[in-house]
Design a protein around this motif. Sequence first.
Motif, PDB file in Angstrom:
ATOM      1  N   VAL A   1       0.840  -1.205   0.000  1.00 17.55           N
ATOM      2  CA  VAL A   1       0.000   0.000   0.000  1.00 17.55           C
ATOM      3  C   VAL A   1       0.876   1.256   0.000  1.00 17.55           C
ATOM      4  CG1 VAL A   1      -1.711   1.331   1.322  1.00 17.55           C
ATOM      5  CG2 VAL A   1      -1.966  -1.157   1.080  1.00 17.55           C
ATOM      6  N   ASP A   2       1.948   1.252   0.802  1.00 22.79           N
ATOM      7  CA  ASP A   2       2.856   2.408   0.839  1.00 22.79           C
ATOM      8  C   ASP A   2       3.498   2.649  -0.532  1.00 22.79           C
ATOM      9  OD1 ASP A   2       2.359   2.931   3.477  1.00 22.79           O
ATOM     10  OD2 ASP A   2       4.176   1.974   4.244  1.00 22.79           O
ATOM     11  N   ALA A   3       3.967   1.550  -1.156  1.00 18.71           N
ATOM     12  CA  ALA A   3       4.607   1.678  -2.471  1.00 18.71           C
ATOM     13  C   ALA A   3       3.610   2.158  -3.513  1.00 18.71           C
ATOM     14  CB  ALA A   3       5.211   0.339  -2.887  1.00 18.71           C
ATOM     15  N   ALA A   4       2.412   1.589  -3.498  1.00 17.92           N
ATOM     16  CA  ALA A   4       1.378   1.984  -4.465  1.00 17.92           C
ATOM     17  C   ALA A   4       0.971   3.434  -4.259  1.00 17.92           C
ATOM     18  CB  ALA A   4       0.162   1.070  -4.326  1.00 17.92           C
TER      19      ALA A   4
ATOM     20  N   ALA B   1      -7.369   0.468  -1.008  1.00 14.16           N
ATOM     21  CA  ALA B   1      -6.516   0.419   0.184  1.00 14.16           C
ATOM     22  C   ALA B   1      -5.687   1.695   0.315  1.00 14.16           C
ATOM     23  CB  ALA B   1      -5.607  -0.809   0.119  1.00 14.16           C
ATOM     24  N   VAL B   2      -5.208   2.231  -0.808  1.00  6.90           N
ATOM     25  CA  VAL B   2      -4.440   3.477  -0.788  1.00  6.90           C
ATOM     26  C   VAL B   2      -5.314   4.636  -0.303  1.00  6.90           C
ATOM     27  CG1 VAL B   2      -3.383   5.232  -2.297  1.00  6.90           C
ATOM     28  CG2 VAL B   2      -2.700   2.826  -2.494  1.00  6.90           C
ATOM     29  N   ILE B   3      -6.529   4.717  -0.816  1.00  2.00           N
ATOM     30  CA  ILE B   3      -7.430   5.803  -0.401  1.00  2.00           C
ATOM     31  C   ILE B   3      -7.724   5.693   1.099  1.00  2.00           C
ATOM     32  CG2 ILE B   3      -9.768   6.736  -0.624  1.00  2.00           C
ATOM     33  CD1 ILE B   3      -9.591   5.952  -3.634  1.00  2.00           C
ATOM     34  N   GLU B   4      -7.979   4.472   1.585  1.00  2.00           N
ATOM     35  CA  GLU B   4      -8.240   4.293   3.014  1.00  2.00           C
ATOM     36  C   GLU B   4      -7.021   4.688   3.838  1.00  2.00           C
ATOM     37  OE1 GLU B   4     -11.230   3.825   4.339  1.00  2.00           O
ATOM     38  OE2 GLU B   4     -11.878   3.898   2.239  1.00  2.00           O
ATOM     39  N   ALA B   5      -5.829   4.349   3.351  1.00  2.00           N
ATOM     40  CA  ALA B   5      -4.596   4.734   4.057  1.00  2.00           C
ATOM     41  C   ALA B   5      -4.453   6.251   4.091  1.00  2.00           C
ATOM     42  CB  ALA B   5      -3.385   4.094   3.387  1.00  2.00           C
TER      43      ALA B   5
END
Length: 198
Positions: A12-15, A56-60
Amino acid sequence: MAENAGTRAQIVDAANRLFYVKGFEHTSFAAIAETVGISRGNFYHHFKSKDEILCAVIEARLQSTRAMLAEWDRDESGPAERVRRFVEIVLTNGADIQDFGCPVGTLTNELAKLGHPARPRAVAVFDLFRTWLRAQFEELGFADEADGLAMHVLAFSQGVATLSNAFHDGEFVRREVDRLHAWLDEHLAHGPAPLSAH
């Protein structure tokens, strides 16, 4: 289990970073897997599609934005100082903004162009900022104008981010931040506008 969670968080961090730097559409599974240093098979164990990663990126981003706003609430002595902290974000993140634009604005713009169903969820990050800024202006006594003032500050940050990315002019950003501080000073000095008689 912890290892799986750790790998998922790394993906998720990388994306998140790649979506910001390269754009969602131009970021491949392979690029994310390569950045994390895992095999495609291991990658698919965590995410079956790029849309799953996007969610998952948006939620993060929502989680990190909530955490940042909570930190500002704790660290700053009052609502005026908190608004100023938000205004300064175009300087705090100046290098990235010059190179890639605003991470929130660029993603929502791209998803809008793609007609992507995740766009409303991405806009929720803007909603967090809007709600938080509105609360600061309400606390400052601008109850009737609070949402309009919040949107003005949001529009400022997006406009400056866009032009910073276009012109790569740090001095322009600094001048505009100073102007918004002056605008806030003037508003605080005059106080809320009196209600008109009906």
